[in-house]
Design an enzyme around this catalytic site. Structure first.
Site, PDB file in Angstrom:
ATOM      1  N   GLU A 210      64.068  72.563  55.385  1.00 47.53           N
ATOM      2  CA  GLU A 210      62.873  72.255  54.512  1.00 47.53           C
ATOM      3  C   GLU A 210      63.436  71.411  53.229  1.00 47.53           C
ATOM      4  O   GLU A 210      62.762  70.491  52.666  1.00 47.53           O
ATOM      5  CB  GLU A 210      62.150  73.384  54.107  1.00 47.53           C
ATOM      6  CG  GLU A 210      61.062  73.864  55.031  1.00 47.53           C
ATOM      7  CD  GLU A 210      60.597  75.262  54.811  1.00 47.53           C
ATOM      8  OE1 GLU A 210      60.045  75.922  55.618  1.00 47.53           O
ATOM      9  OE2 GLU A 210      60.794  75.880  53.787  1.00 47.53           O
TER      10      GLU A 210
ATOM     11  N   THR B 295      51.243  86.709  53.457  1.00 50.32           N
ATOM     12  CA  THR B 295      50.621  85.213  53.681  1.00 50.32           C
ATOM     13  C   THR B 295      49.423  85.358  53.424  1.00 50.32           C
ATOM     14  O   THR B 295      48.615  84.342  52.801  1.00 50.32           O
ATOM     15  CB  THR B 295      50.773  85.107  55.224  1.00 50.32           C
ATOM     16  OG1 THR B 295      52.244  85.013  55.253  1.00 50.32           O
ATOM     17  CG2 THR B 295      50.159  83.553  55.507  1.00 50.32           C
TER      18      THR B 295
ATOM     19  N   ASN C 110      46.269  79.931  49.492  1.00 47.26           N
ATOM     20  CA  ASN C 110      47.182  80.647  48.904  1.00 47.26           C
ATOM     21  C   ASN C 110      48.342  80.258  48.031  1.00 47.26           C
ATOM     22  O   ASN C 110      49.216  80.809  47.900  1.00 47.26           O
ATOM     23  CB  ASN C 110      47.624  81.467  50.254  1.00 47.26           C
ATOM     24  CG  ASN C 110      48.658  80.563  50.958  1.00 47.26           C
ATOM     25  OD1 ASN C 110      48.770  79.524  50.902  1.00 47.26           O
ATOM     26  ND2 ASN C 110      49.256  81.293  52.185  1.00 47.26           N
TER      27      ASN C 110
ATOM     28  N   PHE D  47      44.416  76.732  63.036  1.00 49.09           N
ATOM     29  CA  PHE D  47      44.150  76.428  61.677  1.00 49.09           C
ATOM     30  C   PHE D  47      45.111  75.139  61.260  1.00 49.09           C
ATOM     31  O   PHE D  47      45.315  74.717  60.211  1.00 49.09           O
ATOM     32  CB  PHE D  47      44.623  77.427  60.707  1.00 49.09           C
ATOM     33  CG  PHE D  47      45.968  78.130  60.883  1.00 49.09           C
ATOM     34  CD1 PHE D  47      47.016  77.548  60.303  1.00 49.09           C
ATOM     35  CD2 PHE D  47      45.897  79.484  61.798  1.00 49.09           C
ATOM     36  CE1 PHE D  47      48.304  78.342  60.198  1.00 49.09           C
ATOM     37  CE2 PHE D  47      47.291  79.769  61.657  1.00 49.09           C
ATOM     38  CZ  PHE D  47      48.211  79.240  61.186  1.00 49.09           C
TER      39      PHE D  47
ATOM     40  N   HIS E 204      53.968  77.814  48.958  1.00 51.53           N
ATOM     41  CA  HIS E 204      54.882  78.167  50.031  1.00 51.53           C
ATOM     42  C   HIS E 204      56.298  78.511  49.748  1.00 51.53           C
ATOM     43  O   HIS E 204      57.031  77.974  48.656  1.00 51.53           O
ATOM     44  CB  HIS E 204      55.057  76.851  50.865  1.00 51.53           C
ATOM     45  CG  HIS E 204      56.062  76.643  51.881  1.00 51.53           C
ATOM     46  ND1 HIS E 204      55.895  77.123  53.092  1.00 51.53           N
ATOM     47  CD2 HIS E 204      57.338  76.304  51.872  1.00 51.53           C
ATOM     48  CE1 HIS E 204      57.000  76.888  53.961  1.00 51.53           C
ATOM     49  NE2 HIS E 204      58.005  76.554  53.011  1.00 51.53           N
TER      50      HIS E 204
ATOM     51  N   ARG F  36      60.356  85.386  48.767  1.00 49.96           N
ATOM     52  CA  ARG F  36      59.204  85.518  49.692  1.00 49.96           C
ATOM     53  C   ARG F  36      58.458  86.895  48.995  1.00 49.96           C
ATOM     54  O   ARG F  36      57.108  87.201  49.207  1.00 49.96           O
ATOM     55  CB  ARG F  36      59.602  85.773  51.353  1.00 49.96           C
ATOM     56  CG  ARG F  36      60.048  84.592  51.897  1.00 49.96           C
ATOM     57  CD  ARG F  36      59.093  83.789  52.417  1.00 49.96           C
ATOM     58  NE  ARG F  36      58.257  84.651  53.354  1.00 49.96           N
ATOM     59  CZ  ARG F  36      57.348  83.905  54.197  1.00 49.96           C
ATOM     60  NH1 ARG F  36      56.987  82.597  54.175  1.00 49.96           N
ATOM     61  NH2 ARG F  36      56.635  84.473  54.851  1.00 49.96           N
TER      62      ARG F  36
ATOM     63  N   ARG G 121      50.738  85.506  44.993  1.00 52.66           N
ATOM     64  CA  ARG G 121      49.457  85.453  45.914  1.00 52.66           C
ATOM     65  C   ARG G 121      48.500  86.385  45.429  1.00 52.66           C
ATOM     66  O   ARG G 121      47.412  86.316  45.629  1.00 52.66           O
ATOM     67  CB  ARG G 121      49.755  85.330  47.460  1.00 52.66           C
ATOM     68  CG  ARG G 121      50.291  84.098  47.935  1.00 52.66           C
ATOM     69  CD  ARG G 121      51.067  84.272  49.202  1.00 52.66           C
ATOM     70  NE  ARG G 121      51.216  82.732  49.667  1.00 52.66           N
ATOM     71  CZ  ARG G 121      51.942  82.718  50.919  1.00 52.66           C
ATOM     72  NH1 ARG G 121      52.585  83.700  51.470  1.00 52.66           N
ATOM     73  NH2 ARG G 121      52.356  81.452  51.269  1.00 52.66           N
TER      74      ARG G 121
HETATM   75  P1  DAT Z   1      53.663  81.841  55.089  1.00 45.28           P
HETATM   76  O1  DAT Z   1      53.025  80.588  54.097  1.00 45.28           O
HETATM   77  O2  DAT Z   1      53.472  83.088  54.108  1.00 45.28           O
HETATM   78  O3  DAT Z   1      55.043  81.301  55.529  1.00 45.28           O
HETATM   79  P2  DAT Z   1      53.133  80.944  57.698  1.00 45.28           P
HETATM   80  O4  DAT Z   1      54.146  80.166  57.603  1.00 45.28           O
HETATM   81  O5  DAT Z   1      52.599  81.631  59.022  1.00 45.28           O
HETATM   82  O6  DAT Z   1      52.722  81.778  56.461  1.00 45.28           O
HETATM   83  O7  DAT Z   1      51.687  80.045  57.610  1.00 45.28           O
HETATM   84  C1  DAT Z   1      51.813  78.845  56.847  1.00 45.28           C
HETATM   85  C2  DAT Z   1      50.364  78.585  56.230  1.00 45.28           C
HETATM   86  O8  DAT Z   1      49.032  78.554  57.033  1.00 45.28           O
HETATM   87  C3  DAT Z   1      50.156  80.150  55.422  1.00 45.28           C
HETATM   88  O9  DAT Z   1      50.700  79.916  54.113  1.00 45.28           O
HETATM   89  C4  DAT Z   1      48.530  79.703  55.275  1.00 45.28           C
HETATM   90  C5  DAT Z   1      48.181  79.035  56.824  1.00 45.28           C
HETATM   91  N1  DAT Z   1      47.815  80.085  57.599  1.00 45.28           N
HETATM   92  C6  DAT Z   1      48.582  81.048  58.211  1.00 45.28           C
HETATM   93  N2  DAT Z   1      48.156  82.005  59.011  1.00 45.28           N
HETATM   94  C7  DAT Z   1      46.710  81.457  59.006  1.00 45.28           C
HETATM   95  C8  DAT Z   1      45.540  81.793  59.602  1.00 45.28           C
HETATM   96  N3  DAT Z   1      45.523  82.871  60.518  1.00 45.28           N
HETATM   97  N4  DAT Z   1      44.370  81.329  59.234  1.00 45.28           N
HETATM   98  C9  DAT Z   1      44.294  80.167  58.451  1.00 45.28           C
HETATM   99  N5  DAT Z   1      45.458  79.748  57.877  1.00 45.28           N
HETATM  100  C10 DAT Z   1      46.688  80.375  58.029  1.00 45.28           C
HETATM  101 MG    MG Z   2      55.960  79.825  56.616  1.00 47.43          MG
END
Ligand code: DAT
Ligand code: MG
Length: 148
Positions: free
Chosen positions: A126, A91, A112, A57, A115, A85, A102
């Site tokens: 970051e 997520t 969503n 993705f 961040h 968080r 969310r």
């Molecule tokens: P978070 O934003 O909760 O820290 P992450 O760092 O694992 O989550 O991923 C970053 C972003 O990527 C997340 O907000 C949405 C997207 N994402 C994560 N997993 C995904 C998936 N399985 N399919 C599509 N988008 C995804």
């Molecule tokens: Mg993340």
């Protein structure tokens, strides 16, 4: 005290959720240390999400983040990374509890809304990436009413 990086994604900005989201962090008792509305390019978004570059993705995620302006923020407070968080929620909005950002405002994982840094170490990286100019030093006069 601890700091975290919070970003309202392009859908959150377009949907008029900026005030609501800032309000939730303020009302919790955290202090705003940095704030800007900016558009980032794909090279910058790829850097921010570098850890996810192998994910299927990834390209869609980068396209989403560059699709409009985002609100980049630094928030300060005790355990702000972990609590941030919790305020944001899981997520995938399908799993985010009601009462979380969310859980209240999102449906699809790819839209969503927000961040938040996932660790103190990610927050440090970051904040350095998004606020190379540094953040603002100040102390809320409410501090003794929030911390014992
Ligand atoms: P978070 O934003 O909760 O820290 P992450 O760092 O694992 O989550 O991923 C970053 C972003 O990527 C997340 O907000 C949405 C997207 N994402 C994560 N997993 C995904 C998936 N399985 N399919 C599509 N988008 C995804
Ligand atoms: Mg993340």
């Amino acid at each position: 005290m601890e700091q975290t990086f919070i970003m309202i994604k392009p859908d959150g900005v377009q949907r008029g959720l900026v005030g609501e989201i800032i309000s939730r962090f303020e009302k919790k008792g955290f202090s705003l240390r940095g704030l800007k509305l900016i558009s980032v390019d794909s090279a910058f978004a790829e850097k921010h999400y570098a850890d996810l570059s192998a994910k299927p993705f990834f390209n869609g995620l980068v396209e989403y983040i560059i699709s409009g302006p985002v609100v980049a923020m630094v928030w300060d407070g005790k355990n702000v990374v972990k609590i941030g968080r919790t305020i944001i929620g899981a997520t995938n909005p399908a799993d985010s509890a009601p009462g979380t950002i969310r859980g209240d405002f999102a449906v699809d994982i790819g839209r969503n809304v927000i961040h938040g840094s996932d660790s103190v170490e990610s927050a440090r990286k970051e904040i350095a990436l998004w606020f190379p100019e540094g953040v603002t030093e100040w102390q809320s006069s409410l501090r003794p009413w929030i911390y014992e």
